[in-house]
Enzyme design. Sequence first.
Site, PDB file in Angstrom:
ATOM      1  N   ASP A 259      18.155  37.158  -8.717  1.00 24.71           N
ATOM      2  CA  ASP A 259      17.030  38.118  -8.454  1.00 24.71           C
ATOM      3  C   ASP A 259      17.583  38.356  -7.218  1.00 24.71           C
ATOM      4  O   ASP A 259      18.918  38.770  -6.759  1.00 24.71           O
ATOM      5  CB  ASP A 259      15.393  37.457  -7.975  1.00 24.71           C
ATOM      6  CG  ASP A 259      16.067  36.140  -6.868  1.00 24.71           C
ATOM      7  OD1 ASP A 259      17.246  36.769  -6.551  1.00 24.71           O
ATOM      8  OD2 ASP A 259      15.697  35.035  -6.813  1.00 24.71           O
TER       9      ASP A 259
ATOM     10  N   ARG B 200       7.326  44.965 -11.394  1.00 25.20           N
ATOM     11  CA  ARG B 200       6.204  44.631 -12.619  1.00 25.20           C
ATOM     12  C   ARG B 200       5.754  46.566 -12.059  1.00 25.20           C
ATOM     13  O   ARG B 200       5.479  46.381 -10.991  1.00 25.20           O
ATOM     14  CB  ARG B 200       4.907  43.557 -12.058  1.00 25.20           C
ATOM     15  CG  ARG B 200       4.157  43.462 -12.863  1.00 25.20           C
ATOM     16  CD  ARG B 200       3.007  42.693 -12.704  1.00 25.20           C
ATOM     17  NE  ARG B 200       3.423  41.026 -11.745  1.00 25.20           N
ATOM     18  CZ  ARG B 200       4.124  40.348 -12.472  1.00 25.20           C
ATOM     19  NH1 ARG B 200       3.570  40.390 -13.855  1.00 25.20           N
ATOM     20  NH2 ARG B 200       4.482  38.664 -12.515  1.00 25.20           N
TER      21      ARG B 200
ATOM     22  N   GLY C 261      12.500  29.348 -14.840  1.00 18.82           N
ATOM     23  CA  GLY C 261      11.998  30.674 -15.127  1.00 18.82           C
ATOM     24  C   GLY C 261      12.266  31.570 -14.851  1.00 18.82           C
ATOM     25  O   GLY C 261      13.026  33.458 -15.808  1.00 18.82           O
ATOM     26  N   THR C 262      13.155  31.767 -13.832  1.00 18.41           N
ATOM     27  CA  THR C 262      13.690  32.741 -12.589  1.00 18.41           C
ATOM     28  C   THR C 262      15.221  33.066 -13.749  1.00 18.41           C
ATOM     29  O   THR C 262      15.679  33.897 -14.383  1.00 18.41           O
ATOM     30  CB  THR C 262      14.087  32.609 -11.335  1.00 18.41           C
ATOM     31  OG1 THR C 262      13.071  32.351 -10.795  1.00 18.41           O
ATOM     32  CG2 THR C 262      15.087  34.316 -11.130  1.00 18.41           C
TER      33      THR C 262
ATOM     34  N   ASP D   4       0.428  -0.904   0.105  1.00 18.03           N
ATOM     35  CA  ASP D   4      -0.206  -0.234   0.500  1.00 18.03           C
ATOM     36  C   ASP D   4       0.895   1.425  -0.201  1.00 18.03           C
ATOM     37  O   ASP D   4       0.047   2.449   0.362  1.00 18.03           O
ATOM     38  CB  ASP D   4      -1.181  -0.282   1.278  1.00 18.03           C
ATOM     39  CG  ASP D   4      -0.693   0.067   2.196  1.00 18.03           C
ATOM     40  OD1 ASP D   4       1.348  -0.042   2.106  1.00 18.03           O
ATOM     41  OD2 ASP D   4      -0.938   0.358   3.789  1.00 18.03           O
TER      42      ASP D   4
ATOM     43  N   ASP E 222      14.362  25.531 -10.046  1.00 16.23           N
ATOM     44  CA  ASP E 222      13.021  24.362 -10.350  1.00 16.23           C
ATOM     45  C   ASP E 222      12.656  24.980 -11.340  1.00 16.23           C
ATOM     46  O   ASP E 222      12.797  23.571 -12.447  1.00 16.23           O
ATOM     47  CB  ASP E 222      11.955  25.348  -9.217  1.00 16.23           C
ATOM     48  CG  ASP E 222      10.957  24.318  -9.570  1.00 16.23           C
ATOM     49  OD1 ASP E 222      10.854  23.810 -10.404  1.00 16.23           O
ATOM     50  OD2 ASP E 222       9.374  24.353  -8.272  1.00 16.23           O
ATOM     51  N   SER E 223      11.450  25.396 -12.106  1.00 19.71           N
ATOM     52  CA  SER E 223      10.761  25.396 -13.385  1.00 19.71           C
ATOM     53  C   SER E 223      11.830  26.420 -14.229  1.00 19.71           C
ATOM     54  O   SER E 223      12.242  26.173 -15.890  1.00 19.71           O
ATOM     55  CB  SER E 223       9.828  26.909 -13.443  1.00 19.71           C
ATOM     56  OG  SER E 223       9.984  28.100 -13.063  1.00 19.71           O
TER      57      SER E 223
ATOM     58  N   ASP F 135      22.651  30.884  -7.889  1.00 18.62           N
ATOM     59  CA  ASP F 135      21.653  30.570  -7.379  1.00 18.62           C
ATOM     60  C   ASP F 135      21.543  29.715  -6.571  1.00 18.62           C
ATOM     61  O   ASP F 135      21.954  28.694  -6.574  1.00 18.62           O
ATOM     62  CB  ASP F 135      19.953  30.677  -7.962  1.00 18.62           C
ATOM     63  CG  ASP F 135      18.925  31.934  -7.374  1.00 18.62           C
ATOM     64  OD1 ASP F 135      19.054  31.256  -6.402  1.00 18.62           O
ATOM     65  OD2 ASP F 135      18.273  31.930  -8.510  1.00 18.62           O
TER      66      ASP F 135
ATOM     67  N   LYS G 183      13.915  41.913 -11.012  1.00 17.98           N
ATOM     68  CA  LYS G 183      12.250  41.731 -11.829  1.00 17.98           C
ATOM     69  C   LYS G 183      11.098  43.012 -11.388  1.00 17.98           C
ATOM     70  O   LYS G 183      10.996  43.244  -9.591  1.00 17.98           O
ATOM     71  CB  LYS G 183      11.851  40.416 -11.628  1.00 17.98           C
ATOM     72  CG  LYS G 183      12.388  39.426 -12.624  1.00 17.98           C
ATOM     73  CD  LYS G 183      11.491  38.041 -12.419  1.00 17.98           C
ATOM     74  CE  LYS G 183      12.188  37.575 -10.693  1.00 17.98           C
ATOM     75  NZ  LYS G 183      11.592  36.300 -10.387  1.00 17.98           N
TER      76      LYS G 183
HETATM   77  C1  R5P Z   1      13.994  31.774  -4.949  1.00 14.84           C
HETATM   78  O1  R5P Z   1      13.403  32.663  -4.933  1.00 14.84           O
HETATM   79  C2  R5P Z   1      14.854  30.992  -5.601  1.00 14.84           C
HETATM   80  O2  R5P Z   1      16.285  31.326  -5.096  1.00 14.84           O
HETATM   81  C3  R5P Z   1      15.002  30.500  -7.145  1.00 14.84           C
HETATM   82  O3  R5P Z   1      15.456  32.008  -7.828  1.00 14.84           O
HETATM   83  C4  R5P Z   1      13.531  29.893  -7.480  1.00 14.84           C
HETATM   84  O4  R5P Z   1      13.250  28.790  -6.253  1.00 14.84           O
HETATM   85  C5  R5P Z   1      13.758  29.575  -9.315  1.00 14.84           C
HETATM   86  O5  R5P Z   1      12.513  29.177  -9.227  1.00 14.84           O
HETATM   87  P1  R5P Z   1      12.391  29.007 -10.575  1.00 14.84           P
HETATM   88  O6  R5P Z   1      13.993  27.870 -10.702  1.00 14.84           O
HETATM   89  O7  R5P Z   1      11.049  28.284 -10.875  1.00 14.84           O
HETATM   90  O8  R5P Z   1      11.847  30.126 -11.046  1.00 14.84           O
END
Ligand code: R5P
Length: 311
Positions: A167, A193, A224-225, A34, A221-222, A217, A191
């Site tokens: 960032d 807006r 994107g940053t 399970d 993750d994605s 960094d 960044k």
């Molecule tokens: C944010 O504060 C982290 O240091 C990374 O810049 C962030 O987690 C990256 O995420 P992603 O690759 O989704 O833009």
Amino acid sequence: MKILAGNSNLPLARAIAGYLELPLTDASVRRFADEEVFVEIHENVRGEDVFVVQPTSFPANDNLMELLICIDALRRASAKRITAVVPYFGYARQDRKPGPRTPISAKLVANLITEAGADRVLSIDLHAGQIQGFFDIPTDNLYAAPVMAADILARNGARDITVVSPDVGGVVRARALAKRLDNAPLAIVDKRRDKPGSSEVMNIIGDVSGRACIMIDDIVDSGGTLCNAAQALVDGGATSVAAYITHGVLSGGAVARVDGSALTELVITDSILPTEGTKASKVIRVLPIAPLLGEAIRRIADESSVSSLFD
Ligand code: R5P
């Protein structure tokens, strides 16, 4: 000293054990039908100093549960001291309430690890250093920066390099790397807006024109940053843009995004087990982190200084 591995990054656990010239502890960490986690340690650990290697990366909840159950098994087997070696600490980004009625999950995870019976924690590049304060047990937060700086210097030397934080939150980390690269100049991607609903504008603070930019960094993750910042740097006149990121989370279509981006190279560590897609990427390179972790473990076991690893 003993090294026990969960299933989330067995090659890393083996490499750490190899560095320390130790066999991995004989144990099985498996699932019942399970999907409940079951742990059985097949050798005596009574009175031992045991290090459990288990980054809590994807699938974060399963890997966290394995870590907790490994610690519980060791505690009930009378290990003398248990160190949770969590190179990538999942849930770290949930380290504050971003809005009303939201959790601080990083604190909850810290409580769970402590309650399970860990005596110490060892991690690398925690998303925020303050997470150490979520634990009331000793916590060592290592930095991948020396490993990254050695790689950068071996490949490019420090000439024409500008270190870039993708960032504003990452400036301290970028400054620390710049210091190791003969005090290379620093730039920041900011960044903004202008008003809600308008698209984000990337402003570059610092001079990147004609420079070989190296972004640093803690997490990709994605992607994107990173990919957006890389494009902004190229638009700002950078001659090349590489990135050094400790934890290659690389969810969803991140590898394809990185492959199609303006990045010349993305260097990650193996704090998280690289997927086949990551290994196949022509842009992504993986730096081994086991020697750093192994050395820190050796020093913790010997009760010698860990911080002097970064002098
Ligand atoms: C944010 O504060 C982290 O240091 C990374 O810049 C962030 O987690 C990256 O995420 P992603 O690759 O989704 O833009």
